[in-house]
Write an enzyme that holds these catalytic residues in place. Structure first.
Site, PDB file in Angstrom:
ATOM      1  N   SER A 103      -2.896 -43.366  20.392  1.00 40.45           N
ATOM      2  CA  SER A 103      -2.447 -42.729  19.150  1.00 40.45           C
ATOM      3  C   SER A 103      -0.966 -42.387  19.112  1.00 40.45           C
ATOM      4  O   SER A 103      -0.492 -41.854  18.106  1.00 40.45           O
ATOM      5  CB  SER A 103      -3.274 -41.467  18.879  1.00 40.45           C
ATOM      6  OG  SER A 103      -4.575 -41.820  18.455  1.00 40.45           O
ATOM      7  N   SER A 163      -4.609 -36.265  14.774  1.00 41.09           N
ATOM      8  CA  SER A 163      -4.692 -37.674  15.198  1.00 41.09           C
ATOM      9  C   SER A 163      -5.827 -38.410  14.496  1.00 41.09           C
ATOM     10  O   SER A 163      -6.525 -39.244  15.094  1.00 41.09           O
ATOM     11  CB  SER A 163      -4.864 -37.783  16.720  1.00 41.09           C
ATOM     12  OG  SER A 163      -4.412 -39.025  17.189  1.00 41.09           O
ATOM     13  N   LYS A 211       3.124 -35.702  20.453  1.00 38.08           N
ATOM     14  CA  LYS A 211       1.955 -36.472  20.011  1.00 38.08           C
ATOM     15  C   LYS A 211       1.171 -36.933  21.220  1.00 38.08           C
ATOM     16  O   LYS A 211       1.739 -37.407  22.213  1.00 38.08           O
ATOM     17  CB  LYS A 211       2.394 -37.686  19.186  1.00 38.08           C
ATOM     18  CG  LYS A 211       1.227 -38.494  18.617  1.00 38.08           C
ATOM     19  CD  LYS A 211       0.555 -37.758  17.482  1.00 38.08           C
ATOM     20  CE  LYS A 211      -0.778 -38.386  17.089  1.00 38.08           C
ATOM     21  NZ  LYS A 211      -1.858 -38.086  18.075  1.00 38.08           N
ATOM     22  N   LYS A 224       0.811 -43.599  16.091  1.00 38.99           N
ATOM     23  CA  LYS A 224       0.919 -42.858  14.824  1.00 38.99           C
ATOM     24  C   LYS A 224       2.320 -42.304  14.587  1.00 38.99           C
ATOM     25  O   LYS A 224       2.654 -41.937  13.450  1.00 38.99           O
ATOM     26  CB  LYS A 224      -0.134 -41.750  14.788  1.00 38.99           C
ATOM     27  CG  LYS A 224      -1.574 -42.273  14.790  1.00 38.99           C
ATOM     28  CD  LYS A 224      -2.578 -41.139  14.708  1.00 38.99           C
ATOM     29  CE  LYS A 224      -4.004 -41.660  14.581  1.00 38.99           C
ATOM     30  NZ  LYS A 224      -4.604 -42.043  15.871  1.00 38.99           N
TER      31      LYS A 224
END
Length: 330
Positions: free
Chosen positions: A109, A166, A281, A112
């Site tokens: 992820s 997420s 993140k 993203k």
């Protein structure tokens, strides 16, 4: 034969003039000429010679970037086998730590970040997005925020859910809302990666669920994060421990949604003394293992980006990241 020889000598002369001119310019206090990196440059030898004659100096694409082609201080942090990591000093343009920073790995992820970057670059926060049936067409176990076909959110709402929770369904809605399809948005992501110099990166989706053709490197994640933090909204979102919003379903009825950050540094995990984690993140899949990128600051307010890919476990990820952040103090 004589004509050919003369042409060859002329070409060699132009090349020598080009390089000697650039070397001369680099040592003088002349006005700089910005020449950003491009995949297909349209700059010719003649144009660069002209630049030199005008008294301007070509500025390298990486002048404001941390650069290294090999490991840096790699023995300072004990990582999981097969993982890669990097610590980048944004002000001094130095790599304080690097191990396997150019090895291709799955980003999970962390993808993203690029999704958000492309969305912010090509759309506005108040753009209204509508979920298609594809928001539920995800692999089993994928993190979602519960979107259904016909649900509507603004881009700002979707980006909050994307980066804090997420949510993979939010990634699909953003991609289709901006580019019309997953494939089209992935092309935009790859174009942006090339423009940033992230040439060891290739995306096939906006969420990071595993695919053999979906990969990046520690160094490329640094490049992408370094660009994303230039956007105020991105900076605001990655610092948030939780988020609550109200959006509309297909019938126009309001639905409340509350999410919490997947970043443990925003919910109790302590950074080393003298280091403040501003945000970041996370990313986790069975193929990518456990991944994390952070924006942090030292006591003087100097910014750093730290990246770990493919840590064996979540606990190991945070122990290793804390050890990596401690290199800021060394």
């Amino acid at each position: 034969m004589r004509i050919t020889s003369k042409i060859s000598r002329l070409k060699r002369g132009i090349v020598l003039t080009l390089f000697s001119g650039l070397l001369f310019a680099a040592g003088c206090g002349r006005a700089q000429y910005e020449m950003p990196y491009t995949v297909n440059p349209d700059v010719s030898a003649f144009r660069i010679v002209d630049i030199q004659e005008e008294g301007r100096m070509a500025e390298a694409f990486a002048v404001d970037l941390c650069v290294s082609s090999s490991d840096v201080n790699a023995g300072a942090v004990e990582l999981s086998e097969g993982s890669g990591a990097g610590l980048f000093d944004l002000n001094q343009k130095r790599i304080l730590y690097g191990r396997d920073i150019h090895e291709r790995m799955y980003p999970a992820s962390l993808t993203k970040i690029m999704t958000a970057l492309v969305a912010l670059k090509h759309s506005s926060a108040d753009t209204l997005l509508t979920a298609s049936a594809n928001v539920t067409n995800l692999e089993s176990g994928a993190t979602t925020c519960g979107l259904r076909e016909g649900d509507q959110m603004t881009l700002a709402q979707a980006l909050h859910v994307l980066l804090i929770n997420s949510a993979n369904d939010a990634a699909v809605m953003i991609a289709e809302g901006i580019a019309g399809s997953i494939e089209g948005f992935s092309e935009m992501m790859n174009e942006e990666a090339l423009q940033l110099g992230a040439t060891n990166t290739h995306f096939v989706n906006p969420h990071g669920l595993s695919d053999e053709e979906h990969y990046t490197t520690v160094y490329d994640i640094y490049l992408i994060m370094n660009e994303a933090v230039k956007y105020d909204m991105f900076n605001e979102i990655i610092r948030m421990a939780e988020y609550t919003t109200v959006y509309n379903d297909r019938n126009g009825s309001p639905k409340e949604l509350s999410v919490k950050s997947t970043n443990a540094y925003l919910s109790g995990t302590e950074a080393p003394a003298g280091v403040t984690v501003m945000g970041g993140k996370t990313g986790t899949t069975s193929a990518a293992r456990n991944c994390l990128v952070l924006l942090a600051r030292d006591t003087a307010g100097n910014p750093y980006i730290s990246v770990i890919l493919k840590a064996e476990t979540r606990d190991a990820l945070y122990l290793q990241m804390t050890e990596l952040l401690n290199e800021i103090n060394n």
